[in-house]
Design an enzyme around this catalytic site. Structure first.
Site, PDB file in Angstrom:
ATOM      1  N   LYS A  10     -65.265 -43.577 -33.587  1.00  0.00           N
ATOM      2  CA  LYS A  10     -64.130 -43.923 -32.722  1.00  0.00           C
ATOM      3  C   LYS A  10     -63.917 -45.442 -32.658  1.00  0.00           C
ATOM      4  CE  LYS A  10     -64.392 -39.816 -29.723  1.00  0.00           C
ATOM      5  NZ  LYS A  10     -64.480 -39.345 -28.313  1.00  0.00           N
ATOM      6  N   TYR A  50     -56.237 -33.740 -30.320  1.00  0.00           N
ATOM      7  CA  TYR A  50     -56.841 -33.409 -29.017  1.00  0.00           C
ATOM      8  C   TYR A  50     -55.930 -32.482 -28.201  1.00  0.00           C
ATOM      9  CZ  TYR A  50     -60.936 -36.590 -29.046  1.00  0.00           C
ATOM     10  OH  TYR A  50     -62.149 -37.206 -29.284  1.00  0.00           O
ATOM     11  N   ASN A 113     -66.455 -43.385 -26.162  1.00  0.00           N
ATOM     12  CA  ASN A 113     -67.814 -42.869 -26.367  1.00  0.00           C
ATOM     13  C   ASN A 113     -68.202 -42.722 -27.843  1.00  0.00           C
ATOM     14  OD1 ASN A 113     -66.283 -40.633 -26.884  1.00  0.00           O
ATOM     15  ND2 ASN A 113     -67.108 -39.382 -25.220  1.00  0.00           N
ATOM     16  N   HIS A 116     -66.982 -38.664 -32.252  1.00  0.00           N
ATOM     17  CA  HIS A 116     -66.475 -37.317 -31.993  1.00  0.00           C
ATOM     18  C   HIS A 116     -67.226 -36.330 -32.865  1.00  0.00           C
ATOM     19  CE1 HIS A 116     -63.951 -33.750 -31.827  1.00  0.00           C
ATOM     20  NE2 HIS A 116     -64.068 -33.718 -33.140  1.00  0.00           N
ATOM     21  N   GLU A 127     -60.283 -28.731 -37.269  1.00  0.00           N
ATOM     22  CA  GLU A 127     -60.290 -30.203 -37.293  1.00  0.00           C
ATOM     23  C   GLU A 127     -60.439 -30.745 -38.719  1.00  0.00           C
ATOM     24  OE1 GLU A 127     -63.316 -31.373 -34.526  1.00  0.00           O
ATOM     25  OE2 GLU A 127     -62.163 -30.647 -32.805  1.00  0.00           O
TER      26      GLU A 127
HETATM   27  P1  ATP Z   1     -65.155 -35.276 -28.435  1.00  0.00           P
HETATM   28  O1  ATP Z   1     -64.204 -34.092 -28.465  1.00  0.00           O
HETATM   29  O2  ATP Z   1     -64.455 -36.597 -28.544  1.00  0.00           O
HETATM   30  O3  ATP Z   1     -66.269 -35.087 -29.409  1.00  0.00           O
HETATM   31  P2  ATP Z   1     -66.548 -34.072 -26.234  1.00  0.00           P
HETATM   32  O4  ATP Z   1     -66.390 -32.810 -27.002  1.00  0.00           O
HETATM   33  O5  ATP Z   1     -67.926 -34.498 -25.858  1.00  0.00           O
HETATM   34  O6  ATP Z   1     -65.861 -35.290 -27.002  1.00  0.00           O
HETATM   35  P3  ATP Z   1     -64.302 -33.273 -24.630  1.00  0.00           P
HETATM   36  O7  ATP Z   1     -64.438 -32.460 -23.400  1.00  0.00           O
HETATM   37  O8  ATP Z   1     -63.801 -32.612 -25.870  1.00  0.00           O
HETATM   38  O9  ATP Z   1     -65.704 -34.010 -24.892  1.00  0.00           O
HETATM   39  O10 ATP Z   1     -63.351 -34.513 -24.270  1.00  0.00           O
HETATM   40  C1  ATP Z   1     -62.740 -35.261 -25.297  1.00  0.00           C
HETATM   41  C2  ATP Z   1     -62.847 -36.734 -24.926  1.00  0.00           C
HETATM   42  O11 ATP Z   1     -62.086 -36.952 -23.740  1.00  0.00           O
HETATM   43  C3  ATP Z   1     -64.257 -37.201 -24.593  1.00  0.00           C
HETATM   44  O12 ATP Z   1     -64.960 -37.647 -25.717  1.00  0.00           O
HETATM   45  C4  ATP Z   1     -63.995 -38.325 -23.598  1.00  0.00           C
HETATM   46  O13 ATP Z   1     -63.795 -39.573 -24.257  1.00  0.00           O
HETATM   47  C5  ATP Z   1     -62.707 -37.929 -22.931  1.00  0.00           C
HETATM   48  N1  ATP Z   1     -63.004 -37.333 -21.628  1.00  0.00           N
HETATM   49  C6  ATP Z   1     -63.495 -36.105 -21.371  1.00  0.00           C
HETATM   50  N2  ATP Z   1     -63.681 -35.917 -20.050  1.00  0.00           N
HETATM   51  C7  ATP Z   1     -63.290 -37.070 -19.460  1.00  0.00           C
HETATM   52  C8  ATP Z   1     -63.230 -37.528 -18.116  1.00  0.00           C
HETATM   53  N3  ATP Z   1     -63.614 -36.753 -17.096  1.00  0.00           N
HETATM   54  N4  ATP Z   1     -62.777 -38.784 -17.894  1.00  0.00           N
HETATM   55  C9  ATP Z   1     -62.382 -39.583 -18.901  1.00  0.00           C
HETATM   56  N5  ATP Z   1     -62.414 -39.217 -20.201  1.00  0.00           N
HETATM   57  C10 ATP Z   1     -62.855 -37.982 -20.467  1.00  0.00           C
HETATM   58 MG    MG Z   2     -64.518 -32.190 -27.757  1.00  0.00          MG
END
Ligand code: ATP
Ligand code: MG
Length: 139
Positions: A10, A50, A113, A116, A127
């Site tokens: 990212k 997303y 973070n 992904h 994806e």
């Molecule tokens: P990714 O899909 O990016 O691998 P993930 O699967 O761990 O991450 P998801 O629930 O899919 O988490 O959320 C996608 C992204 O949205 C997260 O990586 C994070 O950056 C953001 N996100 C999720 N929850 C929150 C929140 N409560 N506040 C802010 N950002 C959030």
């Molecule tokens: Mg995710």
């Protein structure tokens, strides 16, 4: 049997010159890089990627962030690759991620973070297809 999963380095990691460290980590863990490219996503591409999060409070921030710099898109191949990548990435919130995970090591916040990873075999298929044609993913 081998699986293939999508990982994305990212923008926060791209800005901090962490491409090599993250790819090195995957190689050390025994994954094969089955496909890789760098791409600057449009806002629309980030929103489509997303799509499951559309309507959530963080959707605008998330898609603006993902499209803010080029990212590295990788197909990671290996046994149990989907789950293993999720384990190596660590929890979504880096403050809650286990020691030694990529997010615990490098990520600064839940919004930025670092990495992904597809969260299921079904997600991985969608994806990977979003960014790669079948012939671009090597066996
Ligand atoms: P990714 O899909 O990016 O691998 P993930 O699967 O761990 O991450 P998801 O629930 O899919 O988490 O959320 C996608 C992204 O949205 C997260 O990586 C994070 O950056 C953001 N996100 C999720 N929850 C929150 C929140 N409560 N506040 C802010 N950002 C959030
Ligand atoms: Mg995710």
């Amino acid at each position: 049997m081998d699986e293939v999963t999508l990982a994305i380095i990212k923008p926060d990691a791209m800005r901090r010159n962490l491409i090599g460290k993250i790819i090195g980590r995957y190689e050390e863990e025994g994954f094969r890089i089955a496909a890789m490219k760098m791409k600057k996503l449009s806002r629309e591409e980030a929103e489509g990627f997303y799509a499951e999060h559309r309507g959530k409070s963080f959707f605008d921030e998330l898609t603006a962030f993902l499209s803010s710099t080029p990212v590295v898109l990788m197909a990671l191949k290996g046994e149990n690759a989907v789950k293993r990548n999720r384990d190596i990435m660590g929890a979504t919130n880096p403050a809650q991620a286990a020691d030694g995970t990529i997010r615990r090591t490098y990520a600064k916040s839940i919004g930025e973070n670092t990495i992904h990873g597809s969260d299921s075999v079904v997600s991985a298929e969608r994806e990977l297809g979003y960014f790669f044609s079948k012939t671009e993913i090597y066996s």
